[in-house]
Design a protein around this motif. Sequence first.
Motif, PDB file in Angstrom:
ATOM      1  N   ASP A 114       0.836  -1.214   0.000  1.00 54.81           N
ATOM      2  CA  ASP A 114       0.000   0.000   0.000  1.00 54.81           C
ATOM      3  C   ASP A 114       0.863   1.254   0.000  1.00 54.81           C
ATOM      4  O   ASP A 114       0.559   2.235  -0.690  1.00 54.81           O
ATOM      5  CB  ASP A 114      -0.922   0.004   1.223  1.00 54.81           C
ATOM      6  CG  ASP A 114      -1.922  -1.145   1.209  1.00 54.81           C
ATOM      7  OD1 ASP A 114      -2.279  -1.589   0.105  1.00 54.81           O
ATOM      8  OD2 ASP A 114      -2.334  -1.576   2.295  1.00 54.81           O
ATOM      9  N   ILE A 115       1.936   1.242   0.783  1.00 57.19           N
ATOM     10  CA  ILE A 115       2.841   2.396   0.848  1.00 57.19           C
ATOM     11  C   ILE A 115       3.489   2.641  -0.510  1.00 57.19           C
ATOM     12  O   ILE A 115       3.540   3.775  -1.002  1.00 57.19           O
ATOM     13  CB  ILE A 115       3.916   2.168   1.927  1.00 57.19           C
ATOM     14  CG1 ILE A 115       3.280   2.229   3.322  1.00 57.19           C
ATOM     15  CG2 ILE A 115       5.036   3.197   1.811  1.00 57.19           C
ATOM     16  CD1 ILE A 115       4.209   1.815   4.447  1.00 57.19           C
ATOM     17  N   ALA A 116       3.974   1.575  -1.131  1.00 54.43           N
ATOM     18  CA  ALA A 116       4.636   1.705  -2.429  1.00 54.43           C
ATOM     19  C   ALA A 116       3.658   2.177  -3.509  1.00 54.43           C
ATOM     20  O   ALA A 116       3.991   3.021  -4.348  1.00 54.43           O
ATOM     21  CB  ALA A 116       5.262   0.375  -2.835  1.00 54.43           C
ATOM     22  N   GLU A 152       6.467   9.593  -6.753  1.00 48.29           N
ATOM     23  CA  GLU A 152       7.759   9.303  -6.115  1.00 48.29           C
ATOM     24  C   GLU A 152       8.203   7.901  -6.547  1.00 48.29           C
ATOM     25  O   GLU A 152       8.198   6.950  -5.769  1.00 48.29           O
ATOM     26  CB  GLU A 152       7.616   9.390  -4.588  1.00 48.29           C
ATOM     27  CG  GLU A 152       7.148  10.737  -4.070  1.00 48.29           C
ATOM     28  CD  GLU A 152       8.207  11.820  -4.258  1.00 48.29           C
ATOM     29  OE1 GLU A 152       9.364  11.489  -4.589  1.00 48.29           O
ATOM     30  OE2 GLU A 152       7.862  13.006  -4.082  1.00 48.29           O
ATOM     31  N   TYR A 153       8.597   7.791  -7.813  1.00 49.09           N
ATOM     32  CA  TYR A 153       8.858   6.491  -8.402  1.00 49.09           C
ATOM     33  C   TYR A 153      10.014   5.745  -7.735  1.00 49.09           C
ATOM     34  O   TYR A 153       9.908   4.548  -7.446  1.00 49.09           O
ATOM     35  CB  TYR A 153       9.131   6.631  -9.899  1.00 49.09           C
ATOM     36  CG  TYR A 153       7.944   7.078 -10.708  1.00 49.09           C
ATOM     37  CD1 TYR A 153       6.652   7.049 -10.186  1.00 49.09           C
ATOM     38  CD2 TYR A 153       8.099   7.533 -12.020  1.00 49.09           C
ATOM     39  CE1 TYR A 153       5.560   7.450 -10.925  1.00 49.09           C
ATOM     40  CE2 TYR A 153       7.003   7.942 -12.775  1.00 49.09           C
ATOM     41  CZ  TYR A 153       5.739   7.903 -12.226  1.00 49.09           C
ATOM     42  OH  TYR A 153       4.670   8.303 -12.959  1.00 49.09           O
ATOM     43  N   THR A 180      12.702  -8.520  -0.783  1.00 48.59           N
ATOM     44  CA  THR A 180      13.841  -9.144  -0.110  1.00 48.59           C
ATOM     45  C   THR A 180      13.353 -10.173   0.908  1.00 48.59           C
ATOM     46  O   THR A 180      13.933 -11.246   1.066  1.00 48.59           O
ATOM     47  CB  THR A 180      14.694  -8.080   0.600  1.00 48.59           C
ATOM     48  OG1 THR A 180      15.213  -7.171  -0.364  1.00 48.59           O
ATOM     49  CG2 THR A 180      15.863  -8.727   1.345  1.00 48.59           C
ATOM     50  N   HIS A 181      12.242  -9.830   1.577  1.00 42.47           N
ATOM     51  CA  HIS A 181      11.658 -10.722   2.584  1.00 42.47           C
ATOM     52  C   HIS A 181      10.671 -11.714   1.969  1.00 42.47           C
ATOM     53  O   HIS A 181      10.537 -12.840   2.467  1.00 42.47           O
ATOM     54  CB  HIS A 181      10.950  -9.897   3.657  1.00 42.47           C
ATOM     55  CG  HIS A 181      11.851  -8.949   4.392  1.00 42.47           C
ATOM     56  ND1 HIS A 181      12.783  -9.370   5.314  1.00 42.47           N
ATOM     57  CD2 HIS A 181      11.968  -7.596   4.332  1.00 42.47           C
ATOM     58  CE1 HIS A 181      13.436  -8.326   5.803  1.00 42.47           C
ATOM     59  NE2 HIS A 181      12.955  -7.245   5.221  1.00 42.47           N
ATOM     60  N   ASP A 199      12.041   1.453  -4.119  1.00 41.66           N
ATOM     61  CA  ASP A 199      12.829   1.045  -2.952  1.00 41.66           C
ATOM     62  C   ASP A 199      11.979   0.238  -1.968  1.00 41.66           C
ATOM     63  O   ASP A 199      12.451  -0.750  -1.396  1.00 41.66           O
ATOM     64  CB  ASP A 199      13.406   2.280  -2.248  1.00 41.66           C
ATOM     65  CG  ASP A 199      14.475   2.983  -3.088  1.00 41.66           C
ATOM     66  OD1 ASP A 199      14.988   2.354  -4.033  1.00 41.66           O
ATOM     67  OD2 ASP A 199      14.777   4.157  -2.795  1.00 41.66           O
ATOM     68  N   VAL A 200      10.728   0.653  -1.774  1.00 40.82           N
ATOM     69  CA  VAL A 200       9.840  -0.062  -0.851  1.00 40.82           C
ATOM     70  C   VAL A 200       9.531  -1.456  -1.389  1.00 40.82           C
ATOM     71  O   VAL A 200       9.560  -2.445  -0.642  1.00 40.82           O
ATOM     72  CB  VAL A 200       8.538   0.728  -0.615  1.00 40.82           C
ATOM     73  CG1 VAL A 200       7.547  -0.088   0.222  1.00 40.82           C
ATOM     74  CG2 VAL A 200       8.832   2.057   0.083  1.00 40.82           C
TER      75      VAL A 200
END
Length: 321
Positions: A112-114, A122-123, A135-136, A128-129
Amino acid sequence: MTPHRIQQKLRQASQFNINKQYVKAKKNCKEVLRKHKDIAIAWKLLATNELCLQQWHDAEVAIKACIELGDNDLATYQLLATCYTESNQLDLAQNLLEELFNQTGNNGLLVDIAMNLHRMGEYQQSKDVYDILLTHEPNNEKALYNRTILALSMGARGDIWQDYKLRHQQKGASTIPTVIAPIWQSEDLTDKHILVWGEQGVADQVIFSRCFADIATDAAQVTVICQQRLLTLMQNTYPTINFYVLDDNNIDPLIAAQFDYQVFAGDLPQHYLFSNQQNAISARPMTCPKNFNEELKNRLHDGAKIGVSWFGGDFNADNNN
């Protein structure tokens, strides 16, 4: 209203929601809340249906009432964030989502944040998010697919198209009637007739059409399912391709045509736009009929000004333009 009657009304509202009868569901919720404003679940159910009706402000009011009554469930706050996002209060949505993530550490909030960062333009932050989440959870299909859409917004090409096929696993994804022909998986198209399904909104269909000339070179014959409103434009731009408007979703003529393969138009770029160079080569101007400009001028009075509004997608085309 008796407790039994309240439960009955809310059960009906839930069933209406399941059946996508959102107006009826909303009506039931309001009947309960007119006499019992202290029932949090009624406010939450009301907000859910108002969201489905795209009544963002009303949904925001209902969700806040639910929270004031003590509903601190994460899903409730996520609904509030959705209200903020869809009503273009992106900063409020971002602050809320980040606060929720800091409090809970729930990785699901990272999507949701991404997505919200993407909408804010804010591409790089959005990417990055997604990278942190993947990664996880390297097999998180929603994150992989959303990152692909983001990468395409940033102008990426090549391998990124490979993950675009993940849209087929998303909720509500379109499907191809398998009875027509096998799905094309890069098999040799020499002497073959392939059916290409146009998909998504007008902008997407135009973007994917840049691969039509390439597949027409590889195949003996290409037929493309096309929207009526794009038919003339496509026929004039790609005269060697057969464009077909599907009538009332009747696929019988397509079955009778005995195609060798079929494919979604959105799956063509992974085969043909595999590099920036190939992407540049495939670009071509779309052309209208030869006399269209003169015919249009004759229909308009001198000095007429024409504005073109394109807000993307079938829903917006019907309601916003």
